[in-house]
Enzyme design. Structure first.
Site, PDB file in Angstrom:
ATOM      1  N   GLU A  45     -51.993 -26.091   6.348  1.00  0.00           N
ATOM      2  CA  GLU A  45     -50.538 -26.005   7.024  1.00  0.00           C
ATOM      3  C   GLU A  45     -50.076 -24.391   6.940  1.00  0.00           C
ATOM      4  O   GLU A  45     -50.406 -23.602   5.898  1.00  0.00           O
ATOM      5  CB  GLU A  45     -49.490 -26.565   6.161  1.00  0.00           C
ATOM      6  CG  GLU A  45     -49.690 -28.166   6.063  1.00  0.00           C
ATOM      7  CD  GLU A  45     -49.390 -28.744   7.500  1.00  0.00           C
ATOM      8  OE1 GLU A  45     -48.973 -28.100   8.616  1.00  0.00           O
ATOM      9  OE2 GLU A  45     -49.767 -29.855   7.828  1.00  0.00           O
ATOM     10  N   LEU A 285     -44.223 -16.361  21.697  1.00  0.00           N
ATOM     11  CA  LEU A 285     -45.280 -17.285  22.550  1.00  0.00           C
ATOM     12  C   LEU A 285     -46.280 -17.571  21.715  1.00  0.00           C
ATOM     13  O   LEU A 285     -47.264 -16.785  21.327  1.00  0.00           O
ATOM     14  CB  LEU A 285     -45.696 -16.075  23.774  1.00  0.00           C
ATOM     15  CG  LEU A 285     -46.597 -16.670  24.863  1.00  0.00           C
ATOM     16  CD1 LEU A 285     -46.001 -17.785  25.528  1.00  0.00           C
ATOM     17  CD2 LEU A 285     -46.807 -15.662  25.944  1.00  0.00           C
ATOM     18  N   ARG A 286     -46.485 -18.884  21.277  1.00  0.00           N
ATOM     19  CA  ARG A 286     -47.518 -19.350  20.269  1.00  0.00           C
ATOM     20  C   ARG A 286     -48.695 -19.539  21.205  1.00  0.00           C
ATOM     21  O   ARG A 286     -48.744 -20.487  22.146  1.00  0.00           O
ATOM     22  CB  ARG A 286     -47.003 -20.383  19.552  1.00  0.00           C
ATOM     23  CG  ARG A 286     -47.919 -21.104  18.494  1.00  0.00           C
ATOM     24  CD  ARG A 286     -47.675 -20.326  17.254  1.00  0.00           C
ATOM     25  NE  ARG A 286     -48.458 -20.967  16.151  1.00  0.00           N
ATOM     26  CZ  ARG A 286     -49.451 -21.304  16.022  1.00  0.00           C
ATOM     27  NH1 ARG A 286     -50.421 -20.725  16.694  1.00  0.00           N
ATOM     28  NH2 ARG A 286     -50.130 -22.136  14.888  1.00  0.00           N
TER      29      ARG A 286
HETATM   30  N1  LIG Z   1     -46.702 -12.016  13.836  1.00  0.00           N
HETATM   31  C1  LIG Z   1     -46.763 -12.968  14.386  1.00  0.00           C
HETATM   32  N2  LIG Z   1     -47.381 -14.190  13.951  1.00  0.00           N
HETATM   33  C2  LIG Z   1     -47.259 -15.159  14.572  1.00  0.00           C
HETATM   34  C3  LIG Z   1     -46.686 -15.451  15.753  1.00  0.00           C
HETATM   35  N3  LIG Z   1     -46.883 -16.748  15.883  1.00  0.00           N
HETATM   36  C4  LIG Z   1     -47.703 -17.269  15.077  1.00  0.00           C
HETATM   37  N4  LIG Z   1     -47.903 -16.665  14.162  1.00  0.00           N
HETATM   38  C5  LIG Z   1     -48.812 -16.622  13.004  1.00  0.00           C
HETATM   39  O1  LIG Z   1     -49.454 -17.997  12.871  1.00  0.00           O
HETATM   40  C6  LIG Z   1     -48.576 -18.765  11.906  1.00  0.00           C
HETATM   41  C7  LIG Z   1     -48.348 -20.199  12.754  1.00  0.00           C
HETATM   42  O2  LIG Z   1     -48.339 -21.141  11.779  1.00  0.00           O
HETATM   43  P1  LIG Z   1     -46.868 -21.774  11.179  1.00  0.00           P
HETATM   44  O3  LIG Z   1     -46.231 -20.712  10.593  1.00  0.00           O
HETATM   45  O4  LIG Z   1     -47.393 -23.167  10.636  1.00  0.00           O
HETATM   46  O5  LIG Z   1     -46.165 -22.193  12.510  1.00  0.00           O
HETATM   47  P2  LIG Z   1     -46.609 -23.031  13.779  1.00  0.00           P
HETATM   48  O6  LIG Z   1     -48.149 -23.771  13.732  1.00  0.00           O
HETATM   49  O7  LIG Z   1     -46.169 -22.634  15.012  1.00  0.00           O
HETATM   50  O8  LIG Z   1     -45.531 -24.376  13.783  1.00  0.00           O
HETATM   51  C8  LIG Z   1     -47.615 -17.993  11.490  1.00  0.00           C
HETATM   52  O9  LIG Z   1     -47.300 -18.309  10.277  1.00  0.00           O
HETATM   53  C9  LIG Z   1     -48.227 -16.587  11.707  1.00  0.00           C
HETATM   54  O10 LIG Z   1     -48.875 -16.216  10.585  1.00  0.00           O
HETATM   55  C10 LIG Z   1     -45.888 -14.516  16.077  1.00  0.00           C
HETATM   56  O11 LIG Z   1     -45.210 -14.510  17.199  1.00  0.00           O
HETATM   57  N5  LIG Z   1     -45.998 -13.129  15.410  1.00  0.00           N
HETATM   58 MG   LIG Z   2     -48.711 -24.711  11.874  1.00  0.00          MG
END
Ligand SMILES: Nc1nc2c(ncn2[C@@H]2O[C@H](COP(=O)(O)OP(=O)(O)O)[C@@H](O)[C@H]2O)c(=O)[nH]1
Ligand SMILES: [Mg+2]
Length: 421
Positions: A45, A285-286
């Site tokens: 997670e 933007l994921r």
């Molecule tokens: N710096 C940055 N990191 C991101 C971004 N999107 C995703 N991440 C990284 O990828 C992780 C995504 O996991 P999470 O926090 O669980 O969010 P989710 O998976 O989109 O629901 C984040 O915690 C960040 O470490 C962004 O726009 N900017």
């Molecule tokens: Mg996640």
């Protein structure tokens, strides 16, 4: 001082034993019934679901404190997160104080960092680990009911016994930490169903709930949820970096944009619709794991840029700030399609200082201050931005927006969750 019923005045690091009505006074030492709740989350997670699990645990601690002993929540150190991939950056055993304001958290519920727990506890020992799991048999008769029972472990335990008989496992990178006892508990229900178990069945001082995400919110988006969420104020140094960036590259200041922030979250009560936001479009933007599964609710880069351009035109915004976890190759493509986009790109020194977690927070903070925001479908990273904007007082239409997949038919937009004060 005479003995008998007393309120203890023991006060330490923001938590106190005010509720302990009896204590023993031997010479000058006061004892009170402090108990520690530790927790951890399923390893894969990410940061933003973990922030959500914190809310559930804070709620449980509030229930525990109402019903009994003086429980303190021990903050699980950050580290070894899948998405934190920047090389040569120390990303383990990170205290919460690096990302959040501890005094703000403490104004909601008593919390301490893990290292403080070790010091107070007299060593890196956890009395009892409860590994939460579902029920092996699932929902019986298709009927859902709240229940909790000690059960044999369903999955292979991630803990093993050492020569002294202690249990070793992943304790946030603290190799010396060990547990006296590890058992499994099947739980189905909201976080506070654990309260009777922790007060009655278990009497030891420190209890860790592993796989804490198994428990649901006591009351999602209710007052208690929002109190805890509002208390999760980002560390000041990260907010300041974000604010400087806004001013320098996005022509955005709190005064002009009506986003004045109060250090004290209990006083932060911006009226819905009062925030104007900086003159830029905020985009989250994921990518990465969100595109690997070819999900139909996530757009192609071309599709996303088309939407971005149309929103900029519609809202008469010349600037766009893009937060993304896109890899190098996709970033190059995105830059080709959207050459004027503004991004927060930390120097090597800044990255070492803030770490991947801090950079993500700065991205979220900047998105939270945009005049109009659009995020990615079912991303908890986007959801946390929604909440931040709700706290700042943005109108719902400027916040609860997400990209649609290129061929998605029904593109349902995110839900507006209003703050309950
Ligand atoms: N710096 C940055 N990191 C991101 C971004 N999107 C995703 N991440 C990284 O990828 C992780 C995504 O996991 P999470 O926090 O669980 O969010 P989710 O998976 O989109 O629901 C984040 O915690 C960040 O470490 C962004 O726009 N900017
Ligand atoms: Mg996640």
């Amino acid at each position: 001082m005479s003995g008998g019923l007393q309120y203890s005045l023991h006060k330490k690091d923001g938590h106190q034993c005010l509720k302990t009505q009896t204590f023993f006074k031997t010479s000058h030492v006061l004892f009170c019934d402090l108990r520690y709740l530790l927790y951890d989350v399923n390893p894969p997670e990410g940061f933003n679901l973990r922030r959500d699990v914190y809310i559930r645990m804070a709620s449980l601690v509030k229930t525990l404190r109402k019903e009994g002993d003086d429980w303190v929540l021990v903050l699980p150190p950050w580290g070894r997160l899948y998405h934190w991939q920047s090389s040569n950056v120390h990303q383990i055993r990170i205290p919460w104080g690096e990302f959040f304001s501890l005094t703000s958290l403490q104004a909601n519920v008593p919390v301490i960092e893990y290292e403080e727990f070790i010091a107070e506890n007299g060593g890196p020992f956890i009395d009892q680990v409860l590994v939460l799991q579902n029920y092996a048999e699932g929902w019986t008769d298709g009927k859902w009911e709240e229940k909790v029972d000690e059960r044999p472990c369903i999955d292979k335990l991630m803990y093993s016994k050492d020569k002294q008989g202690y249990s070793r496992g992943w304790f946030w990178g603290y190799e010396e930490t060990r547990a006296q006892n590890v058992t499994c508990i099947s739980a189905q229900g909201h976080a506070s169903i654990m309260s009777p178990v922790l007060q009655k069945n278990i009497t030891v001082t420190s209890v860790m709930l592993d796989r804490a995400e198994t428990l649901l919110h006591d009351h999602y988006a209710g007052k208690d949820y929002w109190d805890t969420r509002r208390s999760m104020v980002f560390s000041k140094h990260l907010r300041l970096i974000g604010d400087d960036f806004r001013e320098k590259y996005l022509n955005s200041t709190d005064d002009r944009d009506h986003t004045i922030y109060s250090e004290d979250w209990t006083r932060m009560k911006a009226k819905l619709g009062s925030a104007k936001g900086g003159p830029y479009l905020g985009v989250h933007l994921r990518r990465k794991d969100f595109i690997w599964g070819h999900r139909e609710d996530v757009p192609s880069l071309k599709g996303a840029v088309k939407k971005i351009r149309s929103l900029m035109k519609k809202h008469k915004l010349d600037n766009v700030f893009v937060a993304t976890d896109a890899d190098e190759e996709e970033l190059r493509e995105l830059r080709g399609l959207l050459p004027d986009m503004v991004r927060f790109e930390p120097s090597r020194e800044d990255l070492e200082l803030f770490k991947d977690g801090g950079v993500a927070i700065i991205d979220q903070w900047i998105c939270a201050h945009a005049r109009f925001f659009i995020g990615t479908s079912v991303s908890t990273f986007s959801f946390r931005i929604h909440e931040e904007r709700e706290i700042l007082g943005f109108d719902a239409t400027a916040t609860y927006n997400r990209f649609c997949g290129d061929t998605e038919k029904e593109c349902e937009q995110p839900t507006h969750w209003k703050i309950v004060f």
